[in-house]
Scaffold this motif. Structure first.
Motif, mmCIF file in Angstrom:
data_model
loop_
_atom_site.group_PDB
_atom_site.id
_atom_site.type_symbol
_atom_site.label_atom_id
_atom_site.label_comp_id
_atom_site.label_asym_id
_atom_site.label_seq_id
_atom_site.Cartn_x
_atom_site.Cartn_y
_atom_site.Cartn_z
ATOM 1 N N ASP A 1 0.830 -1.207 0.000
ATOM 2 C CA ASP A 1 0.000 0.000 0.000
ATOM 3 C C ASP A 1 0.867 1.261 0.000
ATOM 4 O OD1 ASP A 1 -2.322 -1.447 -0.058
ATOM 5 O OD2 ASP A 1 -2.720 -1.292 2.101
ATOM 6 N N ILE A 2 1.968 1.230 0.758
ATOM 7 C CA ILE A 2 2.846 2.407 0.824
ATOM 8 C C ILE A 2 3.573 2.593 -0.501
ATOM 9 C CG2 ILE A 2 4.848 3.431 1.983
ATOM 10 C CD1 ILE A 2 4.045 1.743 4.465
ATOM 11 N N VAL A 3 4.111 1.515 -1.039
ATOM 12 C CA VAL A 3 4.871 1.591 -2.294
ATOM 13 C C VAL A 3 3.965 2.019 -3.455
ATOM 14 C CG1 VAL A 3 6.170 0.239 -3.990
ATOM 15 C CG2 VAL A 3 6.607 -0.069 -1.547
ATOM 16 N N ASP A 4 2.697 1.567 -3.429
ATOM 17 C CA ASP A 4 1.749 1.914 -4.487
ATOM 18 C C ASP A 4 1.092 3.274 -4.250
ATOM 19 O OD1 ASP A 4 2.331 -0.488 -5.651
ATOM 20 O OD2 ASP A 4 0.521 -1.522 -4.951
ATOM 21 N N HIS A 5 1.554 3.984 -3.212
ATOM 22 C CA HIS A 5 1.047 5.327 -2.881
ATOM 23 C C HIS A 5 -0.437 5.323 -2.524
ATOM 24 C CE1 HIS A 5 4.881 6.873 -4.265
ATOM 25 N NE2 HIS A 5 4.712 6.244 -5.434
ATOM 26 N N LYS A 6 -0.916 4.205 -2.034
ATOM 27 C CA LYS A 6 -2.294 4.145 -1.555
ATOM 28 C C LYS A 6 -2.406 4.644 -0.118
ATOM 29 C CE LYS A 6 -3.622 0.212 -4.470
ATOM 30 N NZ LYS A 6 -4.128 -1.180 -4.476
ATOM 31 N N ALA A 7 -1.275 4.669 0.587
ATOM 32 C CA ALA A 7 -1.268 5.120 1.979
ATOM 33 C C ALA A 7 0.106 5.658 2.326
ATOM 34 C CB ALA A 7 -1.652 3.979 2.914
ATOM 35 N N ASP A 8 0.123 6.505 3.340
ATOM 36 C CA ASP A 8 1.377 7.088 3.813
ATOM 37 C C ASP A 8 1.938 6.230 4.943
ATOM 38 O OD1 ASP A 8 3.292 9.414 4.211
ATOM 39 O OD2 ASP A 8 2.311 9.310 6.182
ATOM 40 N N PHE A 9 3.279 6.042 4.974
ATOM 41 C CA PHE A 9 3.927 5.210 5.996
ATOM 42 C C PHE A 9 3.549 5.688 7.401
ATOM 43 C CE2 PHE A 9 7.572 2.206 6.661
ATOM 44 C CZ PHE A 9 7.584 2.242 8.047
ATOM 45 N N ALA A 10 3.684 6.988 7.632
ATOM 46 C CA ALA A 10 3.408 7.517 8.970
ATOM 47 C C ALA A 10 1.965 7.289 9.382
ATOM 48 C CB ALA A 10 3.758 9.000 9.025
ATOM 49 N N THR A 11 1.049 7.462 8.420
ATOM 50 C CA THR A 11 -0.367 7.266 8.731
ATOM 51 C C THR A 11 -0.648 5.819 9.106
ATOM 52 O OG1 THR A 11 -0.979 9.045 7.210
ATOM 53 C CG2 THR A 11 -2.715 7.483 7.827
ATOM 54 N N LEU A 12 -0.099 4.877 8.318
ATOM 55 C CA LEU A 12 -0.302 3.464 8.625
ATOM 56 C C LEU A 12 0.376 3.079 9.942
ATOM 57 C CD1 LEU A 12 0.103 1.674 5.164
ATOM 58 C CD2 LEU A 12 -1.989 2.238 6.402
ATOM 59 N N ALA A 13 1.528 3.678 10.227
ATOM 60 C CA ALA A 13 2.217 3.359 11.484
ATOM 61 C C ALA A 13 1.365 3.781 12.677
ATOM 62 C CB ALA A 13 3.572 4.053 11.522
ATOM 63 N N ARG A 14 0.750 4.971 12.582
ATOM 64 C CA ARG A 14 -0.114 5.425 13.683
ATOM 65 C C ARG A 14 -1.317 4.498 13.847
ATOM 66 N NH1 ARG A 14 1.094 10.481 11.234
ATOM 67 N NH2 ARG A 14 2.491 11.734 12.556
ATOM 68 N N GLU B 1 13.834 4.814 1.091
ATOM 69 C CA GLU B 1 13.553 3.431 0.712
ATOM 70 C C GLU B 1 13.008 2.643 1.895
ATOM 71 O OE1 GLU B 1 15.831 -0.362 -1.456
ATOM 72 O OE2 GLU B 1 16.924 1.480 -0.967
ATOM 73 N N ILE B 2 12.104 1.722 1.594
ATOM 74 C CA ILE B 2 11.477 0.884 2.619
ATOM 75 C C ILE B 2 12.027 -0.530 2.509
ATOM 76 C CG2 ILE B 2 9.291 -0.022 3.505
ATOM 77 C CD1 ILE B 2 7.913 2.376 2.170
#
Length: 442
Positions: free
Chosen positions: A315-328, A366-367
């Motif tokens: 989801d993060i790599v495909d720009h469907k979601a932001d890393f920080a948002t998903l982490a929260r 990079e992730i």
């Protein structure tokens, strides 16, 4: 910052390589006899001969540095006696070396010498060393190290106030010195005549050095410190690790300078400053990163956690979601989730070896692929790197270690003096009998 403890690193009084401490024990000869009685144990002529041979091998390129054989025998015998006393005390205290510890130590020695165990056995055999006796010596070294740890435990407490005082002192800013020493010992509770005799001997040694005698040769011949057979070499030490009186003197000395005899509780010291160097600044690479953790549990298998992390990464790599948002929202790392997974700035090993290995391989932004950690499965995104001056933090740790090292050394040296003076030691080697006193057993 993590520190790896060196295996069997003893105090100055015992600072000799393990491979050198493992004596060349030859097969028992029919005429083998006792050269010293040490409490209820003995030192055999074969042991003394083997230890002498080892010292002579070490000085094969510089044999003129060795004193006459009777003097060398005295030095070597005293080292064997001190070792025997420590092993006896360890055994009395129930200190043992396990087979696993011995195996690990032998493996370490083999690796240090770039050998496998078979090659180590062959090398020992070629030098006339018995492998079983070699393992016994290693076991005794482990026991002595454990004994030392027990002796200094509780005796070495370092307060923040002591650390602050040392950091603010001129000694701490004085860098490092390389020194060598000669000790002319004074017995515990010595009479004025004994003190005078020791002082006269120290003055004579100083005179010989001033007349051109090599300092290391003088240490081997005259010093009664346990490192005498190493030429009295102490090696590089931070000035603040030295006893205060010696540290003040070391600051004022020039390389190559030799001190007059200095009175200390254990006798008279003669010191030589071999060199001086400044302590370099500590510059480290720091990483900035964030993480997202899915924990495993009785309800969440490792495969399920891995799949969940992999889906979040997609989801993060495909720009469907932001890393920080998903982490929260999804991360189960209680220390970082509320900050969007932000781990802050840290040295590479701060978050463990798994994270430490992958971070240098990533580019900024990079992730990582899913990483398995003890808690579950993890994603890490590298955000940046920087060079940071960690001198102040490292200096505090160095100050704490220096104070602890000095206290440990003082405590164990005091223990060794008491151990030696209270032991029953009868020297039966004619050349050494007149120079090594036997003390009543206490």
């Amino acid at each position: 910052m993590k520190r790896n403890s060196a295996l069997l690193v003893l105090a100055l009084a015992l600072s000799v390589p393990l491979i050198a401490q493992a004596q060349l024990l030859q097969p028992m000869q029919p005429l083998d006899h006792i050269v010293a009685v040490v409490n209820d144990g003995v030192v055999l002529q074969s042991e003394l001969d083997a230890a002498l041979a080892q010292v002579q091998r070490q000085f094969a390129q510089n044999p003129q540095a060795l004193p006459p054989k009777p003097v060398l025998e005295r030095q070597v015998l005293e080292r064997l006696i001190l070792m025997k006393l420590q092993v006896q005390r360890a055994e009395e205290n129930g200190v043992r070396a396990t087979d696993q510890e011995i195996d690990a130590a032998v493996q370490s020695i083999a690796q240090q010498n770039h050998l496998d165990l078979t090659q180590l056995r062959q090398s020992l055999a070629q030098q006339g060393m018995d492998y079983a006796a070699f393992r016994k010596q290693i076991a005794e070294q482990i026991m002595v190290q454990k004994l030392r740890d027990n002796v200094i435990h509780g005796a070495v407490q370092v307060s923040d106030a002591e650390v602050n005082n040392l950091i603010n002192s001129p000694l701490f800013k004085a860098g490092e010195v390389n020194i060598a020493q000669i000790l002319i010992a004074v017995p515990e509770g010595a009479s004025p005549d004994q003190v005078s005799a020791a002082k006269a001997k120290a003055d004579e040694v100083e005179k010989q050095i001033a007349g051109g005698m090599d300092f290391k040769a003088a240490a081997i011949r005259y010093s009664q410190a346990p490192n005498a057979l190493d030429g009295g070499v102490v090696g590089w030490r931070r000035v603040d690790e030295l006893a205060p009186a010696l540290a003040d003197l070391a600051i004022k000395m020039q390389p190559g300078q030799v001190t007059p005899p200095l009175r200390a509780p254990e006798g008279f010291y003669i010191l030589k400053l071999e060199g001086r160097r400044a302590a370099p600044p500590v510059i480290v690479t720091e990483f900035h990163a964030r993480d997202l953790l899915i924990r495993t549990s009785d309800l969440v298998s490792s495969a399920q956690a891995d799949a969940r992390v992999l889906a979040l990464r997609k989801d993060i790599v495909d720009h469907k979601a932001d890393f920080a948002t998903l982490a929260r929202k999804d991360s189960q790392d209680d220390t970082t989730a509320n900050d969007g997974g932000d781990m802050g700035w840290f040295t590479v090993d701060h978050w463990g070896t798994v994270v430490g290995k992958v971070l240098p391989t990533l580019k900024d932004g990079e992730i990582s692929q899913p990483l398995q950690v003890p808690e579950g499965w993890l994603l890490v995104q590298r955000l940046g790197t920087r060079q940071a001056d960690r001198t102040a933090q490292v200096q505090r740790e160095q100050a704490r270690m220096a104070i602890g090292s000095r206290k440990a050394e003082d405590a164990y040296n005091s223990f060794l003096r008491d151990l030696r003076s209270s032991a029953y030691v009868r020297i039966m080697l004619p050349e050494a009998a007149g120079t090594t006193a036997a003390a009543p057993q206490g």
